[in-house]
Design a protein around this motif. Structure first.
Motif, PDB file in Angstrom:
ATOM      1  N   SER A 116       0.832  -1.210   0.000  1.00  0.00           N
ATOM      2  CA  SER A 116       0.000   0.000   0.000  1.00  0.00           C
ATOM      3  C   SER A 116       0.865   1.258   0.000  1.00  0.00           C
ATOM      4  O   SER A 116       0.549   2.251  -0.659  1.00  0.00           O
ATOM      5  CB  SER A 116      -0.926   0.000   1.219  1.00  0.00           C
ATOM      6  N   ALA A 117       1.988   1.202   0.720  1.00  0.00           N
ATOM      7  CA  ALA A 117       2.894   2.361   0.766  1.00  0.00           C
ATOM      8  C   ALA A 117       3.490   2.632  -0.613  1.00  0.00           C
ATOM      9  O   ALA A 117       3.660   3.794  -1.008  1.00  0.00           O
ATOM     10  CB  ALA A 117       4.004   2.106   1.792  1.00  0.00           C
ATOM     11  N   PHE A 144       3.437  -2.113 -10.064  1.00  0.00           N
ATOM     12  CA  PHE A 144       3.790  -3.535 -10.049  1.00  0.00           C
ATOM     13  C   PHE A 144       3.326  -4.283  -8.809  1.00  0.00           C
ATOM     14  O   PHE A 144       3.208  -5.508  -8.831  1.00  0.00           O
ATOM     15  CB  PHE A 144       5.306  -3.690 -10.197  1.00  0.00           C
ATOM     16  N   VAL A 145       3.039  -3.579  -7.707  1.00  0.00           N
ATOM     17  CA  VAL A 145       2.646  -4.280  -6.480  1.00  0.00           C
ATOM     18  C   VAL A 145       1.156  -4.617  -6.456  1.00  0.00           C
ATOM     19  O   VAL A 145       0.692  -5.288  -5.536  1.00  0.00           O
ATOM     20  CB  VAL A 145       3.007  -3.462  -5.215  1.00  0.00           C
ATOM     21  N   SER A 200       7.816  -6.995 -11.404  1.00  0.00           N
ATOM     22  CA  SER A 200       7.848  -7.472 -10.020  1.00  0.00           C
ATOM     23  C   SER A 200       9.208  -8.085  -9.674  1.00  0.00           C
ATOM     24  O   SER A 200       9.588  -8.153  -8.503  1.00  0.00           O
ATOM     25  CB  SER A 200       6.741  -8.504  -9.786  1.00  0.00           C
ATOM     26  N   GLN A 201       9.962  -8.529 -10.684  1.00  0.00           N
ATOM     27  CA  GLN A 201      11.278  -9.131 -10.423  1.00  0.00           C
ATOM     28  C   GLN A 201      12.310  -8.105  -9.980  1.00  0.00           C
ATOM     29  O   GLN A 201      13.372  -8.475  -9.493  1.00  0.00           O
ATOM     30  CB  GLN A 201      11.783  -9.856 -11.676  1.00  0.00           C
ATOM     31  N   LEU A 202      11.998  -6.834 -10.145  1.00  0.00           N
ATOM     32  CA  LEU A 202      12.932  -5.807  -9.679  1.00  0.00           C
ATOM     33  C   LEU A 202      13.148  -5.901  -8.166  1.00  0.00           C
ATOM     34  O   LEU A 202      14.165  -5.449  -7.643  1.00  0.00           O
ATOM     35  CB  LEU A 202      12.413  -4.416 -10.041  1.00  0.00           C
ATOM     36  N   THR A 241      14.609  -1.420  -2.716  1.00  0.00           N
ATOM     37  CA  THR A 241      13.621  -1.054  -1.704  1.00  0.00           C
ATOM     38  C   THR A 241      12.337  -0.656  -2.435  1.00  0.00           C
ATOM     39  O   THR A 241      12.375  -0.314  -3.625  1.00  0.00           O
ATOM     40  CB  THR A 241      14.096   0.142  -0.855  1.00  0.00           C
ATOM     41  N   PRO A 242      11.188  -0.692  -1.750  1.00  0.00           N
ATOM     42  CA  PRO A 242       9.946  -0.265  -2.416  1.00  0.00           C
ATOM     43  C   PRO A 242      10.044   1.140  -3.001  1.00  0.00           C
ATOM     44  O   PRO A 242       9.498   1.413  -4.069  1.00  0.00           O
ATOM     45  CB  PRO A 242       8.911  -0.338  -1.291  1.00  0.00           C
TER      46      PRO A 242
END
Length: 286
Positions: free
Chosen positions: A98-99, A119-120, A195-197, A204-205
């Motif tokens: 969410s962040a 991507f999340v 998402s593989q990043l 970090t997010p």
């Protein structure tokens, strides 16, 4: 020299015999006691196979249930730019996910296409909310300087073919991070999803939210592994393939002949559904 009476001598002898009986009797009893018969029952091959099958099936069922994530529909139409951390979590995202979404929406998004590129947000959740969203109109009266800045920020590179200089065109990506992204890409043989990043060293997010704006992916540029010719060692070099799985795939090929379809690799007991969804982008049957 001390002399004992006959009665004293008899007492000493009896006492000595009693002591011997106390210490020796348990061993004699144990020695002469009949030994119980020991019966060892062995399972038949059929019983072993049934038991192993039940264990595997119950294990896979547990993993599937454990990995299953539940998402919710929004209660009404909403503007994703206005949603709070708690509201995204109520839809089923974790606090960290969410962040990351808030990082994107803080700069405003204007369409479902932009929402989908975050991507999340899993595809399952996106499909639940896409028909309930609305967005503000994009500002049209931008001066040339503002347009130039936006163009500079939105520089994108195709990551599976990019070199270090290409990545550094996006000024938001540091030299260290660019090198780590390329190193991870080369280990995989290419990225199939943003998402593989998250698997990049020291990602970090916050960093990923920036990288994602500058990176696009063409799956056609992924390096493939031919499972009909690759050795155990070659297969095990891939980060998603353990030595045991590589050995299992090669043994299946030796026993059954060349693979005709990629999904035949799922016959290996070590190949889970989740792992197959990752590896299907890197394996090929030729």
């Amino acid at each position: 020299m001390t002399h004992y009476s006959k009665s004293t001598k008899r007492g000493i002898i009896i006492f000595t015999l009693l002591l011997l009986a106390i210490f020796v009797a348990p061993d004699l009893i144990q020695y002469f006691r009949p030994k119980p018969e020991i019966s060892i029952e062995q399972w038949t091959d059929a019983e072993k196979q049934i038991t192993e099958k039940l264990n595997r099936e119950s294990g896979f069922s547990y993993r599937k249930n454990r990995n299953k994530k539940l998402y919710s529909r929004p209660l009404s139409r909403f503007n994703p730019n206005d949603y709070t951390l708690e509201e995204w979590m109520a839809l089923g995202l974790s606090e960290k996910q969410s962040a990351v979404v808030l990082k994107f929406t803080s700069g405003k998004i204007y369409s479902n296409e932009e929402l989908k590129r975050i991507f999340v947000i899993p595809e399952e959740l996106y499909n639940l909310i896409k028909d309930s969203t609305y967005y503000p109109e994009r500002a049209k009266n931008l001066d040339k300087q503002t347009e130039y800045k936006l163009e500079q920020k939105l520089v994108q590179v195709e990551i599976n073919r990019a070199d270090l200089d290409d990545l550094l065109q996006a000024q938001d990506i540091s030299t260290f991070d660019a090198k780590q992204i390329i190193k991870t890409r080369d280990n995989f043989g290419g990225f199939y999803s943003l998402s593989q990043l998250s698997e990049v060293w020291q990602a970090t997010p916050e960093k990923i939210a920036v990288w994602e704006k500058h990176i696009r992916i063409d799956p056609e540029n992924i390096r493939k592994i031919n499972i009909n010719t690759a050795s155990t060692k070659e297969l095990s070099f891939h980060p998603y393939i353990s030595w045991n799985l590589a050995n299992s795939l090669v043994k299946m090929r030796s026993q059954n002949g060349f693979y005709k379809e990629l999904r035949e690799v799922k016959k290996s007991v070590l190949m889970t559904d989740e792992l197959y969804e990752k590896l299907k982008h890197y394996l090929v049957v030729e």
